[in-house]
Every structure is written in structure tokens, then in C-alpha cells.
Design a protein around this motif. Structure first.
Motif, PDB file in Angstrom:
ATOM      1  N   THR A 149       0.929  -1.335   0.172  1.00 26.30           N
ATOM      2  CA  THR A 149       0.020   0.145   0.291  1.00 26.30           C
ATOM      3  C   THR A 149       0.964   1.280  -0.481  1.00 26.30           C
ATOM      4  OG1 THR A 149      -1.676  -1.524   1.331  1.00 26.30           O
ATOM      5  CG2 THR A 149      -2.006   1.156   1.133  1.00 26.30           C
TER       6      THR A 149
ATOM      7  N   GLY B 107      -6.909  -3.638   2.980  1.00 27.76           N
ATOM      8  CA  GLY B 107      -5.912  -4.652   3.663  1.00 27.76           C
ATOM      9  C   GLY B 107      -6.988  -5.835   3.827  1.00 27.76           C
ATOM     10  N   GLU B 108      -8.141  -5.881   4.603  1.00 32.67           N
ATOM     11  CA  GLU B 108      -9.387  -6.606   4.617  1.00 32.67           C
ATOM     12  C   GLU B 108     -10.480  -6.304   4.648  1.00 32.67           C
ATOM     13  OE1 GLU B 108      -9.745  -7.360   9.069  1.00 32.67           O
ATOM     14  OE2 GLU B 108      -8.427  -5.732   9.521  1.00 32.67           O
ATOM     15  N   PRO B 109     -11.505  -7.198   5.006  1.00 34.36           N
ATOM     16  CA  PRO B 109     -13.051  -6.886   4.811  1.00 34.36           C
ATOM     17  C   PRO B 109     -13.299  -5.967   5.859  1.00 34.36           C
ATOM     18  CG  PRO B 109     -12.746  -9.146   4.677  1.00 34.36           C
ATOM     19  CD  PRO B 109     -11.387  -8.949   4.686  1.00 34.36           C
TER      20      PRO B 109
ATOM     21  N   ASP C  48     -13.896   1.438  -0.617  1.00 36.63           N
ATOM     22  CA  ASP C  48     -13.225  -0.444   0.203  1.00 36.63           C
ATOM     23  C   ASP C  48     -12.403  -0.981  -0.978  1.00 36.63           C
ATOM     24  OD1 ASP C  48     -13.003  -2.756   0.997  1.00 36.63           O
ATOM     25  OD2 ASP C  48     -15.137  -3.223   1.435  1.00 36.63           O
ATOM     26  N   THR C  49     -11.620  -0.595  -0.961  1.00 37.46           N
ATOM     27  CA  THR C  49     -10.097  -1.576  -2.157  1.00 37.46           C
ATOM     28  C   THR C  49      -9.560  -2.311  -1.810  1.00 37.46           C
ATOM     29  OG1 THR C  49      -8.290  -0.128  -1.456  1.00 37.46           O
ATOM     30  CG2 THR C  49      -9.771   1.005  -2.596  1.00 37.46           C
ATOM     31  N   TRP C  50     -10.085  -3.422  -2.753  1.00 41.02           N
ATOM     32  CA  TRP C  50     -10.103  -5.079  -2.592  1.00 41.02           C
ATOM     33  C   TRP C  50      -8.128  -5.097  -3.468  1.00 41.02           C
ATOM     34  CZ3 TRP C  50      -8.722  -8.527  -6.118  1.00 41.02           C
ATOM     35  CH2 TRP C  50      -8.145  -9.615  -5.342  1.00 41.02           C
ATOM     36  N   TRP C  51      -7.358  -5.427  -3.192  1.00 45.63           N
ATOM     37  CA  TRP C  51      -6.415  -6.057  -3.858  1.00 45.63           C
ATOM     38  C   TRP C  51      -5.315  -6.398  -2.944  1.00 45.63           C
ATOM     39  CZ3 TRP C  51      -1.657  -2.358  -3.657  1.00 45.63           C
ATOM     40  CH2 TRP C  51      -1.598  -1.365  -2.790  1.00 45.63           C
ATOM     41  N   GLN C  52      -3.868  -6.613  -4.067  1.00 42.15           N
ATOM     42  CA  GLN C  52      -2.844  -7.600  -3.166  1.00 42.15           C
ATOM     43  C   GLN C  52      -1.695  -6.990  -3.296  1.00 42.15           C
ATOM     44  OE1 GLN C  52      -4.517 -11.304  -4.941  1.00 42.15           O
ATOM     45  NE2 GLN C  52      -4.980 -11.869  -2.922  1.00 42.15           N
ATOM     46  N   THR C  53      -0.672  -7.453  -2.548  1.00 43.05           N
ATOM     47  CA  THR C  53       0.446  -7.358  -3.126  1.00 43.05           C
ATOM     48  C   THR C  53       0.524  -7.963  -4.298  1.00 43.05           C
ATOM     49  OG1 THR C  53       1.174  -7.838  -0.747  1.00 43.05           O
ATOM     50  CG2 THR C  53       2.917  -7.636  -2.431  1.00 43.05           C
TER      51      THR C  53
ATOM     52  N   ASP D 279      -8.247 -16.247  -2.272  1.00 44.68           N
ATOM     53  CA  ASP D 279      -9.555 -15.243  -1.465  1.00 44.68           C
ATOM     54  C   ASP D 279     -10.736 -16.155  -1.482  1.00 44.68           C
ATOM     55  OD1 ASP D 279      -7.602 -13.322  -0.223  1.00 44.68           O
ATOM     56  OD2 ASP D 279      -8.786 -11.912  -1.650  1.00 44.68           O
TER      57      ASP D 279
ATOM     58  N   ARG E 248      -8.971 -14.978   3.462  1.00 43.19           N
ATOM     59  CA  ARG E 248      -8.187 -15.351   2.430  1.00 43.19           C
ATOM     60  C   ARG E 248      -8.792 -16.975   2.927  1.00 43.19           C
ATOM     61  NH1 ARG E 248      -4.114 -13.800  -0.035  1.00 43.19           N
ATOM     62  NH2 ARG E 248      -3.076 -16.020  -0.028  1.00 43.19           N
TER      63      ARG E 248
ATOM     64  N   ASN F 208      -4.762 -13.076   8.156  1.00 35.69           N
ATOM     65  CA  ASN F 208      -4.337 -11.616   7.692  1.00 35.69           C
ATOM     66  C   ASN F 208      -4.956 -10.762   8.842  1.00 35.69           C
ATOM     67  OD1 ASN F 208      -5.015  -9.002   7.406  1.00 35.69           O
ATOM     68  ND2 ASN F 208      -5.880 -10.164   4.842  1.00 35.69           N
TER      69      ASN F 208
ATOM     70  N   ARG G 268      -0.176  -9.931   5.443  1.00 39.05           N
ATOM     71  CA  ARG G 268      -0.207 -11.571   5.588  1.00 39.05           C
ATOM     72  C   ARG G 268       0.676 -11.857   6.411  1.00 39.05           C
ATOM     73  NH1 ARG G 268       0.551 -13.430  -0.177  1.00 39.05           N
ATOM     74  NH2 ARG G 268      -0.353 -10.964  -1.429  1.00 39.05           N
TER      75      ARG G 268
HETATM   76  C1  WT7 Z   1      -5.182  -9.432   0.966  1.00 38.47           C
HETATM   77  C2  WT7 Z   1      -3.863  -9.133   0.759  1.00 38.47           C
HETATM   78  C3  WT7 Z   1      -3.589  -4.830  -0.715  1.00 38.47           C
HETATM   79  C4  WT7 Z   1      -3.046  -4.180   0.555  1.00 38.47           C
HETATM   80  C5  WT7 Z   1      -3.175  -4.399   1.534  1.00 38.47           C
HETATM   81  C6  WT7 Z   1      -2.645  -6.162   2.046  1.00 38.47           C
HETATM   82  C7  WT7 Z   1      -7.067  -8.882   1.507  1.00 38.47           C
HETATM   83  C8  WT7 Z   1      -7.024  -6.924   1.031  1.00 38.47           C
HETATM   84  C9  WT7 Z   1      -9.061  -6.204   1.091  1.00 38.47           C
HETATM   85  C10 WT7 Z   1     -10.317  -5.151   1.232  1.00 38.47           C
HETATM   86  C11 WT7 Z   1     -11.027  -7.551   2.117  1.00 38.47           C
HETATM   87  C12 WT7 Z   1      -8.898  -7.449   1.513  1.00 38.47           C
HETATM   88  C13 WT7 Z   1      -7.077 -10.306   0.993  1.00 38.47           C
HETATM   89  C14 WT7 Z   1      -5.998 -10.030   0.175  1.00 38.47           C
HETATM   90  N1  WT7 Z   1      -7.705  -7.740   1.542  1.00 38.47           N
HETATM   91  N2  WT7 Z   1      -7.782  -5.992   0.622  1.00 38.47           N
HETATM   92  N3  WT7 Z   1     -10.726  -4.373   0.704  1.00 38.47           N
HETATM   93  N4  WT7 Z   1     -11.196  -6.281   1.953  1.00 38.47           N
HETATM   94  N5  WT7 Z   1     -10.070  -8.090   1.714  1.00 38.47           N
HETATM   95  O1  WT7 Z   1      -1.578  -7.111   0.826  1.00 38.47           O
HETATM   96  O2  WT7 Z   1      -0.578  -8.323   2.222  1.00 38.47           O
HETATM   97  O3  WT7 Z   1      -1.181  -8.433  -0.010  1.00 38.47           O
HETATM   98  O4  WT7 Z   1      -2.637  -9.140   1.508  1.00 38.47           O
HETATM   99  O5  WT7 Z   1      -5.128  -8.564   1.125  1.00 38.47           O
HETATM  100  O6  WT7 Z   1      -7.692 -11.200   1.833  1.00 38.47           O
HETATM  101  O7  WT7 Z   1      -5.440 -11.463  -0.346  1.00 38.47           O
HETATM  102  P1  WT7 Z   1      -1.235  -7.751   1.169  1.00 38.47           P
END
Ligand code: WT7
Length: 704
Positions: free
Chosen positions: A356, A444-446, A468-473, A557, A572, A578, A583
Motif C-alpha cells: 500500500t 487490507g481486509e474486509p 473499500d479497495t480490494w487488491w493484493q501485493t 481469497d 483467505r 490476515n 499477511r
Molecule cells: C490480502 C492481500 C492490498 C494491500 C494490503 C494487503 C486482503 C486486502 C481487502 C479488502 C477484503 C482485503 C485479501 C487479500 N484484503 N484488501 N478491501 N477487502 N480483503 O496486501 O498483504 O498483499 O494482502 O488482503 O485477503 O488477498 P497483502
């Protein structure tokens, strides 16, 4: 998908009750609703009319174009950046299907550019040299500073020149182990300017974790500072680096340079341990170098950075991002998901040690010439305490004090922070004006609906949409996110995919399922910001992400889709926990625990935690004859702190005379999760266990 969106379109035509929770005004804060999915929150007319994407229809048109013609859609956006040379005629090439050969994504290949140039020089040339790039806010009230774009460029150039001078070249790795000082984004941008590959390691990681990363990527230099204050306590970061470097040497990796910033507020240089020849004070050398530095033009597919993240085995994965696609993607997602306008002041509370902080503290905002706030403060503190405290220095109102001080308009944070502040009561919030705020963000999480409502109603005075942004590393940037102003939100749902992203839900067998359903979240196409490989291990990249469901990228996820097409992330589905939005692999914690001489075996699961989202719960079997003791419990926890970092310390150690295993010796985590969360009547079928009596023993020993 577009049909479902039509349904949303018709919903948004309903009377909106501007910015309030529609037809739910009677709902008391925090009370669970009968059905979350019927809870719609409409953006106000005022907000929507000024938004970059102001209706579901406008989104649908853009989304359709991005899917039907990805090359056209993304190359039009990419053209707004500076390219020394344009990319090849084919904008992108992809193979996402392992059955058809090596998985490979390429975007803008052949194009030559530089992300640091695009984030700094290009903005300055456009007349933004005098605009504030960074407001820096220190831990202590009154300790602050600012840098304009022109000043930031000068600092970046000086460091870039120094790094070149000491022999850092294009493609070399540089490890950055710094807290949230301005030197952290400066160091990232300086590496990018000369084509070096940065790898930021969160300054809460222990020396063992740091050395593991050093050994893996063999950096030319490590950039750190002598110390940082966490609360009133100085943490000697340089000593952590020293011991990591010693360990690396033992493993055949020698780093010739440790560039050390003197962080005077935490520690004086006279008190810092020093190794002549290797260690150099930043302040002694960097300011001597010229404030202009030629850019190293790199291919769009040249690596930009490596960021280590946890997986389901003990070894962290070096997620590799490249330059061109990442640049275009982070800038574009930032702009649309936060409805960014040049007058905004943007604050993301994340640390640059996580993705992030890469995409949405540094690159995305600066590429848009945004003014950002960088706060030294509590994030590091929170993540390193075993029990999370509210960011309460000097009190729980600090966030809103900063919002008012800099007139922050976009505030992006994590549910864990929202929950910890919520617990402190509304008065800390309402004491401040917060009038400048217009968009809020969560990651970061739901985000649980009650935290969502508190964030919306109390922090945002029921007028700021929440992204509420869902994404990952791995994804580099937002994948599923609201576009504020475009459609009604549902508290707890990340809503719809970003442009160019095709999420699908698959069942156990990997078949796509339609309509209202739940299953595994996968993505069926490549997108510019996607990671390209795991450093040095393309095979693991394919096995982890592309083999579980052939033909797709598997996110790890679970999710569901409701009748209106909104997507709800459920967490997950792999062996990753989480914790506070970060993670941690269960295997990493387990391998730390079993390295303790008195620990025979360990199994780690996640349990619900009021503030952190998930807590770490460890079942530990001791070596024959060793008695349980409080002292041993502490020493097991400290092994984890030392090997991974304080943020990974288990919340609970559960003594286990034996672990529930199948006859083939596989630990049944499903049962452990139920025991950990005390759902004892939901243990399910235990008949396949080698020794079913283990379960009874575990239950009776829980609170020893
Ligand atoms: C995991 C990714 C992406 C930056 C922070 C964490 C969970 C992330 C959300 C959200 C629900 C989410 C998922 C994903 N996650 N954002 N808005 N709603 N779950 O990065 O360490 O790569 O973790 O964080 O489970 O797979 P990360």
C-alpha cells in the motif's frame, strides 16, 4: 456482469436521501442489519455531479471498452505519461493458462520510460514545481516539514547521484529498511531514477527476516537509519541491520555499503555502532552531490521493485513488479478510486514497507502530482505491539488533528485502525472539524459493516463515500473497488471490478459460477499492474497462482456475489492469516516456534480478533517431559518476535499434548480452527483422525 450493472443503474435512480444511509435512517450505529446486502448508501447528488465517474452508466461504458479493447483503453491512458520511446505495436501479450506454456504477462514492452521522471520531472514541467509534494508529520506534535515537487526532485537526484557514484547500476537490488521518514520515498524514487530495483523491508521485521531477504536478493547497498522511536523507546534499527548483515556474510552474501540516515530525534550518531569502510552517514555524503541527475531510461518490462510477502510455505515470496504497466495502473486506479482532483490533499496511513505504501503513498499519488501526507507516527507502533493500542499519541484524536492541520481531503486507512479508534469513542473525532474530508478509503481486509458505518457516519459526517479497495501485493493496484460517486455502496462490499479487470468466481473444480453465488475469487485476464514473477522462482509463481485453477490467476481469497452483482470478500482460503491487514503465513510462525529447543511441533491458525481482524493462535506440542510454564510461553512468543517480527507474535499459545492428524499424518486445521474459536459443537467429522481422543485432550487443556 453488465446486465447486473443495469440493475444497479436503475437502483441509483431511486430518491437518494443525499448521502445518508438510504431507507435505514432508523438503524442504530453498529446494530447488525437483517440483510447487509439490502443496505444501500447513495452518494450525494453534489458529490456525484463533480465526480470523474458520475453514474453507473458512465462506468459501464468505460468498463466495457476496457474489456473489449484493452490495448486501446490502456494505451490511450499510457500516452499521458512520458515515454522516451514508444512501446511495440502490440500493447500487451499474455499467457495466463499454464496448460498452454509458461505464464507470462507483458505490457508496453519496448517502451522506454522512467517512473521517477514521470512522478517528478514531468509534473514540474507541467508547472507543479512549487506545489507541495510531501507534508511530513513527525511523531511529536510540532515536529513537521514539507517538500515541494522541485525540492523533492533535488533530494532524489542527490541520492541517485550518490548511489551511482558508489557503483549501483541498473538492475542492481537495493534494500531499504527505514521508518516513515521522507527519506523512505526519496530512496525509492532515487533507485527508480537510476534503474536500480528497490526492496523495501518493513522496519518492524526482525534481523533474521531482514537477512533472509538480503540473502535472497543480494543487494548492492542497504539504506537504513540509526534508530527510530516507538513510543518513548528508541529501537536501534542500525543494530538490527548489523546483525542481519553478519548473518548474510555467513551465508556468502556480503553487502559493501550500509548508508545510514542519522535520525537525530531518536539517537545521536556518537552512540551508533559503526563499521568503518562499510557504514556511511547519509548526511555526510548525499548533500554533496549535484541536485540534477540524468534519468536511466528503462524498458517498460524492466523490474522496478521486489517486495517480499508471506505465502503458505515458510519462505517469503519476492513479488516482482515491472515499470511501465505498474506506473500506468497505480496512477489510474488512484485517480478513479479516490476521485482525485488537483486540489486534494491525500493521506494514506500505510507504511512504505507494505505494498500500500508503494502504490498509494508513493507512486500512484505522486504520478498524479498529488500533495501527500507522510506520517512517521503510530503505524509502525501498532503493527509491532503484541496487543494493538489505539493510535493515541498524544491522544486518540491525533488522526483528526492531522486531517485538520493539513486539510486532508482523502483519507485512506485500514479497518484495524478504524476499529481501534471506534473503541475510544466519538468525542475524539467530533472534537475536530474534518470539514476538508471528501473521500474515505479502506484496505487490507474486509471491513465489517459496523466499522464501515462508524467510519462513514462519525468520521465522514455521512457525506464522504468510502472506497473499500480490494487488491493484493501481487496485483500492484486496486482490482475491485467502488468509484465514489458512480453507484450506491453497500457497507462491507468492495463492489465492482476496476477497468480492465475480469474477476470470476469458481467452484472447487475450477468451473466459473454465475449469478448469486460464493466460491474462489480468480481473475481471468492480465492487467498492467500485475506482478510478473516471484523473484528467482517462476515455477513457484505458476504453482501458487496459476495451477490451482488452470486458466486463471487465483487470488487465495474466497468471495460471494449478491443478487445485484456486488462482490463481498470473505477472507483467505489458504494457510495465510490476515493480521491487521497484513499477511502472515501460518508456516512461517510454525517454523519459528519449532526452532525453539523445547517445542516438538506447532500448528497455527487464525481466530477472529476484535481489533486486528484476525489474531494468531498457536497449538504447541512440547518435547517429551518438558512441563508447561508461563516462562516457556513467553519464550516461545519471543522466538517468533525475533525470527519474524513483533507483529507476528501469537496472541495465544494453546498447549497440545498431540495434534489432530489424519492417518497419513496431515494436521486437520479445520478442527483446530473450531477449537481455537470455541465452536466446539461444530467440529464436524473426526472419524478420519488417527487418534480421535486427541481432540478431547485439546479441548480440556485450552486454558492452561
Ligand atoms: C490480502 C492481500 C492490498 C494491500 C494490503 C494487503 C486482503 C486486502 C481487502 C479488502 C477484503 C482485503 C485479501 C487479500 N484484503 N484488501 N478491501 N477487502 N480483503 O496486501 O498483504 O498483499 O494482502 O488482503 O485477503 O488477498 P497483502
Amino acid at each position: 456482469f453488465c446486465n447486473r450493472l443495469r440493475h444497479v443503474e436503475s437502483m441509483s435512480l431511486q430518491p437518494s436521501g443525499a448521502g445518508r444511509i438510504s431507507h435505514l435512517n432508523a438503524v442504530i450505529l453498529g446494530e447488525p442489519l437483517e440483510s447487509e446486502e439490502n443496505d444501500l448508501v447513495f452518494p450525494s447528488q453534489e458529490f456525484s455531479s463533480q465526480a470523474l465517474v458520475s453514474s453507473p452508466e458512465q462506468y459501464r461504458n468505460m468498463y466495457e471498452k476496457s474489456i473489449e479493447d484493452p490495448a486501446g483503453f490502456w494505451s490511450e491512458i499510457a500516452s499521458q505519461f512520458y515515454w522516451k520511446e514508444k512501446w511495440n505495436p502490440e500493447v500487451y501479450t499474455e499467457n495466463i493458462d499454464v496448460r498452454k506454456g509458461t505464464v507470462k504477462f507483458e505490457w508496453f514492452k519496448g517502451g522506454r520510460t522512467n517512473i521517477s521522471y514521470n512522478a517528478l520531472d514531468r509534473n514540474i514541467e507541467a508547472g507543479n514545481g512549487g506545489k507541495v509534494a510531501i507534508y511530513w508529520e513527525g511523531n511529536d506534535l510540532g515536529d513537521d516539514g514539507r517538500l515541494t515537487y522541485a525540492e523533492l526532485l533535488e533530494k532524489v537526484c542527490q541520492l541517485a547521484n550518490y548511489l551511482k557514484h558508489v557503483g549501483v547500476r541498473k538492475g542492481d537490488a537495493v534494500i531499504i529498511y527505514l521508518p516513515m521518514l521522507t527519506e523512505l520515498p526519496i530512496a525509492m524514487l532515487a533507485c527508480a531514477r537510476i534503474g536500480a530495483v528497490h526492496s523495501v523491508v518493513f522496519a518492524g521485521f526482525s534481523s533474521e527476516s531482514l537477512s533472509q531477504r538480503i540473502i535472497d536478493c543480494k543487494p548492492k547497498a542497504v539504506i537504513t537509519c540509526n534508530a527510530v522511536r516507538r513510543g518513548s523507546k528508541p529501537i536501534h534499527l542500525k543494530e538490527i541491520v548489523d546483525s542481519a548483515l553478519r548473518e548474510s556474510v555467513k551465508n556468502g552474501v556480503t553487502v559493501d555499503l550500509c548508508l545510514t540516515f542519522e535520525n537525530k530525534s531518536a539517537m545521536r550518531r556518537e552512540d551508533t555502532k559503526w563499521q568503518d569502510g562499510r557504514d556511511v552517514w547519509w548526511q555526510d555524503v548525499v548533500p554533496l552531490f549535484p541536485t540534477k541527475c540524468d534519468v536511466e531510461w528503462v524498458d517498460a518490462e524492466d523490474p522496478l521493485f521486489l517486495l517480499y510477502t508471506s505465502g503458505s510455505t515458510g519462505k517469503p515470496k519476492g513479488v516482482l513488479h515491472t515499470t511501465g504497466g505498474y506506473m500506468v495502473y497505480t496512477a489510474t486506479t488512484f485517480k478513479y478510486a479516490f476521485d482525485y482532483k488537483p486540489s486534494d490533499v491525500y493521506w494514506c496511513t500505510a507504511d512504505c514497507g507494505w505494498i500500500t505504501g508503494h502504490s498509494y503513498v508513493t507512486y500512484g499519488p505522486l504520478l498524479n502530482s498529488a500533495t501527500i501526507v507522510v506520517f512517521e507516527g503510530f503505524i509502525l507502533l501498532i503493527q509491532c505491539e503484541q496487543f494493538i493500542q489505539a493510535p493515541n499519541y498524544p491522544d486518540a484524536g491525533r488522526c483528526w488533528n492531522i486531517v485538520d492541520k493539513y486539510k486532508v481531503t482523502i483519507f485512506y486507512t485500514a479497518p484495524t485502525l478504524v476499529r481501534s479508534l471506534m473503541r475510544e469513542g466519538d468525542a475524539y473525532v467530533t472534537r475536530y472539524q474534518r470539514k476538508s474530508l471528501r473521500v474515505l478509503g479502506s484496505v487490507g481486509e474486509p471491513i465489517n459493516p459496523s466499522a464501515w458505518r462508524w467510519f462513514y457516519n462519525v468520521v465522514g459526517d455521512s457525506r464522504c463515500p468510502i472506497s473499500d479497495t480490494w487488491w493484493q501485493t501481487e496485483t500492484g493496484g486496486f482490482m475491485i473497488t467502488p468509484l465514489p460517486g458512480a453507484w450506491p455502496q453497500k457497507p462491507g462490499s468492495a463492489t465492482f471490478p476496476f477497468f480492465g479487470v475480469q474477476p470470476v468466481i469458481v467452484d472447487e473444480k475450477g468451473n466459473e459460477i454465475e449469478g448469486e453465488c460464493s466460491g474462489y475469487l480468480c481473475i481471468k485476464n492480465s492487467w498492467p499492474g500485475a506482478f510478473r514473477t516471484l523473484y528467482g522462482d517462476h515455477e513457484r509463481y505458476e504453482t501458487t497462482y496459476f495451477k490451482p485453477f488452470a486458466g486463471y490467476y487465483f487470488t487465495g481469497d474466497g468471495c460471494s456475489r449478491d443478487k445485484d452483482g456486488y462482490i463481498w470478500l470473505t477472507g483467505r482460503v489458504d494457510d495465510v492469516i490476515n493480521v491487521s491487514g497484513h499477511r502472515i503465513g501460518t508456516a512461517e510462525v510454525e517454523s519459528a516456534l519449532v526452532s525453539h529447543p523445547q517445542c516438538a511441533e506447532a500448528a497455527v491458525v487464525g481466530v477472529d480478533h476484535e481489533i486486528k481482524g484476525q489474531g494468531i493462535y498457536a497449538f504447541v506440542t512440547l518435547v517429551e517431559g518438558v512441563p508447561y510454564s508461563e516462562e516457556l510461553r513467553k519464550s516461545l512468543i519471543s522466538v517468533v518476535r525475533n525470527q519474524i517480527g513483533a507483529f507476528a507474535a501469537p496472541d495465544k499459545i494453546h498447549w497440545a499434548p498431540g495434534l489432530p492428524k489424519t492417518r497419513s499424518g496431515k494436521i486437520m486445521r479445520r478442527i483446530l480452527r473450531k477449537i481455537a474459536s470455541r465452536q466446539l459443537n461444530e467440529l464436524g467429522d473426526t472419524s478420519t483422525l488417527a487418534d480421535p481422543s486427541v481432540v478431547e485432550q485439546l479441548i480440556s487443556l485450552g486454558d492452561c
